[in-house]
Design a protein around this motif. Sequence first.
Motif, PDB file in Angstrom:
ATOM      1  N   PRO A   1       3.003  -0.025   2.574  1.00  0.00           N
ATOM      2  CA  PRO A   1       1.693   0.613   2.786  1.00  0.00           C
ATOM      3  C   PRO A   1       0.543  -0.400   2.728  1.00  0.00           C
ATOM      4  N   PHE A   2      -0.440  -0.201   3.587  1.00  0.00           N
ATOM      5  CA  PHE A   2      -1.593  -1.092   3.614  1.00  0.00           C
ATOM      6  C   PHE A   2      -2.333  -1.074   2.276  1.00  0.00           C
ATOM      7  N   SER A   3      -2.350   0.078   1.599  1.00  0.00           N
ATOM      8  CA  SER A   3      -3.031   0.158   0.304  1.00  0.00           C
ATOM      9  C   SER A   3      -2.336  -0.742  -0.721  1.00  0.00           C
ATOM     10  N   GLU A   4      -1.009  -0.803  -0.665  1.00  0.00           N
ATOM     11  CA  GLU A   4      -0.252  -1.655  -1.591  1.00  0.00           C
ATOM     12  C   GLU A   4      -0.492  -3.134  -1.284  1.00  0.00           C
ATOM     13  N   ILE A   5      -0.540  -3.472   0.000  1.00  0.00           N
ATOM     14  CA  ILE A   5      -0.842  -4.860   0.391  1.00  0.00           C
ATOM     15  C   ILE A   5      -2.244  -5.212  -0.073  1.00  0.00           C
ATOM     16  N   GLY A   6      -3.180  -4.290   0.143  1.00  0.00           N
ATOM     17  CA  GLY A   6      -4.564  -4.532  -0.252  1.00  0.00           C
ATOM     18  C   GLY A   6      -4.706  -4.784  -1.741  1.00  0.00           C
ATOM     19  N   GLU A   7      -3.987  -4.008  -2.571  1.00  0.00           N
ATOM     20  CA  GLU A   7      -4.044  -4.209  -4.024  1.00  0.00           C
ATOM     21  C   GLU A   7      -3.600  -5.612  -4.401  1.00  0.00           C
ATOM     22  N   GLU A   8      -2.579  -6.103  -3.707  1.00  0.00           N
ATOM     23  CA  GLU A   8      -2.030  -7.409  -4.049  1.00  0.00           C
ATOM     24  C   GLU A   8      -2.935  -8.564  -3.618  1.00  0.00           C
ATOM     25  N   ILE A   9      -3.694  -8.374  -2.522  1.00  0.00           N
ATOM     26  CA  ILE A   9      -4.525  -9.485  -2.039  1.00  0.00           C
ATOM     27  C   ILE A   9      -6.019  -9.258  -2.239  1.00  0.00           C
ATOM     28  N   GLY A  10      -6.382  -8.134  -2.867  1.00  0.00           N
ATOM     29  CA  GLY A  10      -7.784  -7.901  -3.194  1.00  0.00           C
ATOM     30  C   GLY A  10      -8.606  -7.307  -2.072  1.00  0.00           C
ATOM     31  N   LEU A  11      -7.997  -6.489  -1.232  1.00  0.00           N
ATOM     32  CA  LEU A  11      -8.720  -5.789  -0.169  1.00  0.00           C
ATOM     33  C   LEU A  11      -8.420  -4.302  -0.259  1.00  0.00           C
ATOM     34  N   SER A  12      -9.233  -3.508   0.416  1.00  0.00           N
ATOM     35  CA  SER A  12      -8.945  -2.074   0.490  1.00  0.00           C
ATOM     36  C   SER A  12      -7.880  -1.842   1.567  1.00  0.00           C
TER      37      SER A  12
ATOM     38  N   GLU B   1     -10.350 -17.525  13.716  1.00  0.00           N
ATOM     39  CA  GLU B   1      -9.137 -18.221  13.297  1.00  0.00           C
ATOM     40  C   GLU B   1      -8.390 -17.385  12.273  1.00  0.00           C
ATOM     41  N   LEU B   2      -7.069 -17.598  12.182  1.00  0.00           N
ATOM     42  CA  LEU B   2      -6.289 -16.948  11.142  1.00  0.00           C
ATOM     43  C   LEU B   2      -6.650 -17.583   9.816  1.00  0.00           C
ATOM     44  N   ASP B   3      -6.952 -16.759   8.820  1.00  0.00           N
ATOM     45  CA  ASP B   3      -7.263 -17.302   7.506  1.00  0.00           C
ATOM     46  C   ASP B   3      -6.098 -17.040   6.546  1.00  0.00           C
ATOM     47  N   GLU B   4      -6.285 -17.465   5.295  1.00  0.00           N
ATOM     48  CA  GLU B   4      -5.231 -17.326   4.299  1.00  0.00           C
ATOM     49  C   GLU B   4      -4.856 -15.855   4.074  1.00  0.00           C
ATOM     50  N   THR B   5      -5.834 -14.973   4.125  1.00  0.00           N
ATOM     51  CA  THR B   5      -5.571 -13.549   3.938  1.00  0.00           C
ATOM     52  C   THR B   5      -4.704 -12.998   5.069  1.00  0.00           C
ATOM     53  N   ASP B   6      -5.001 -13.408   6.316  1.00  0.00           N
ATOM     54  CA  ASP B   6      -4.162 -12.998   7.445  1.00  0.00           C
ATOM     55  C   ASP B   6      -2.723 -13.458   7.229  1.00  0.00           C
ATOM     56  N   MET B   7      -2.560 -14.689   6.774  1.00  0.00           N
ATOM     57  CA  MET B   7      -1.221 -15.238   6.548  1.00  0.00           C
ATOM     58  C   MET B   7      -0.492 -14.467   5.456  1.00  0.00           C
ATOM     59  N   GLU B   8      -1.201 -14.086   4.394  1.00  0.00           N
ATOM     60  CA  GLU B   8      -0.574 -13.295   3.325  1.00  0.00           C
ATOM     61  C   GLU B   8      -0.133 -11.937   3.858  1.00  0.00           C
ATOM     62  N   ILE B   9      -0.984 -11.306   4.658  1.00  0.00           N
ATOM     63  CA  ILE B   9      -0.629 -10.006   5.244  1.00  0.00           C
ATOM     64  C   ILE B   9       0.606 -10.155   6.129  1.00  0.00           C
ATOM     65  N   LEU B  10       0.644 -11.188   6.971  1.00  0.00           N
ATOM     66  CA  LEU B  10       1.798 -11.415   7.840  1.00  0.00           C
ATOM     67  C   LEU B  10       3.071 -11.641   7.027  1.00  0.00           C
ATOM     68  N   SER B  11       2.966 -12.400   5.946  1.00  0.00           N
ATOM     69  CA  SER B  11       4.137 -12.648   5.098  1.00  0.00           C
ATOM     70  C   SER B  11       4.661 -11.356   4.482  1.00  0.00           C
ATOM     71  N   MET B  12       3.754 -10.515   3.993  1.00  0.00           N
ATOM     72  CA  MET B  12       4.179  -9.262   3.370  1.00  0.00           C
ATOM     73  C   MET B  12       4.783  -8.312   4.396  1.00  0.00           C
ATOM     74  N   LEU B  13       4.201  -8.259   5.587  1.00  0.00           N
ATOM     75  CA  LEU B  13       4.750  -7.391   6.627  1.00  0.00           C
ATOM     76  C   LEU B  13       6.080  -7.926   7.160  1.00  0.00           C
ATOM     77  N   ALA B  14       6.255  -9.257   7.176  1.00  0.00           N
ATOM     78  CA  ALA B  14       7.533  -9.828   7.606  1.00  0.00           C
ATOM     79  C   ALA B  14       8.633  -9.455   6.623  1.00  0.00           C
ATOM     80  N   ALA B  15       8.284  -9.377   5.342  1.00  0.00           N
ATOM     81  CA  ALA B  15       9.266  -9.003   4.321  1.00  0.00           C
ATOM     82  C   ALA B  15       9.558  -7.510   4.348  1.00  0.00           C
ATOM     83  N   ASP B  16       8.542  -6.694   4.621  1.00  0.00           N
ATOM     84  CA  ASP B  16       8.720  -5.243   4.653  1.00  0.00           C
ATOM     85  C   ASP B  16       7.627  -4.646   5.538  1.00  0.00           C
ATOM     86  N   SER B  17       7.979  -4.354   6.783  1.00  0.00           N
ATOM     87  CA  SER B  17       6.971  -3.887   7.734  1.00  0.00           C
ATOM     88  C   SER B  17       6.499  -2.463   7.458  1.00  0.00           C
ATOM     89  N   ARG B  18       7.173  -1.761   6.542  1.00  0.00           N
ATOM     90  CA  ARG B  18       6.758  -0.395   6.197  1.00  0.00           C
ATOM     91  C   ARG B  18       5.921  -0.352   4.923  1.00  0.00           C
TER      92      ARG B  18
END
Length: 196
Positions: free
Chosen positions: A22-33, A3-20
């Motif tokens: 960096p994954f490292s920047e998204i990871g810093e914001e949500i606590g993942l590598s 199932e989609l979890d809260e982390t998946d939803m956060e990633i989708l929201s960030m990519l919807a706002a700016d699809s470019r």
Amino acid sequence: MRELDETDMEILSMLAADSRRPFSEIGEEIGLSGPAVSDRVTRLQEAGIINTFTIDVNRGALRAGVPVLIDLDLPAESLTPARDQLQDADAVEHIFVTAEGDIRCYARVEAQNVREWVAGLFEEIAVNDYTVTLVDDVEWTPTIDGVEFALTCAECGNTVDSEGETTRIGGEVYHFCCSSCLSRFEDRYQQFESDA
């Protein structure tokens, strides 16, 4: 099927706002590598939730024409060809099809040639009537916040939960709520393939 979890939803929201972003920047914001974010994005792509990464070009900044809304009243047989024609037109940015089968599109065209452009675009397609409305201001902010996400079964349309199944058939990924829906879909697909 996961199932989609809260982390998946956060990633989708960030990519919807700016699809470019960096994954490292998204990871810093949500606590993942960065690699963990990349793995999740890959799974979302494989599940068919993320189809493409696109850019939103501000044509106004490029002086690419006057923004207009075009409403088309079409006979039923013209809906598909008109939609295809609009999808191929460089000036068209968004296409909407109403429940009544009419089309509304947002485009940027040269001010002095709007009606000429529309007439030329549909010269081989039957159009009952159309209106062109000049747009004064545009704000386009697609978002996934506040939307309930659920995968739907390709066979029956029910919601697919953690007990559902996902499989690749004919190069496409399909989701099913149960194994019987998967079996019925595969049977119909094989029958269709053998008839073709």
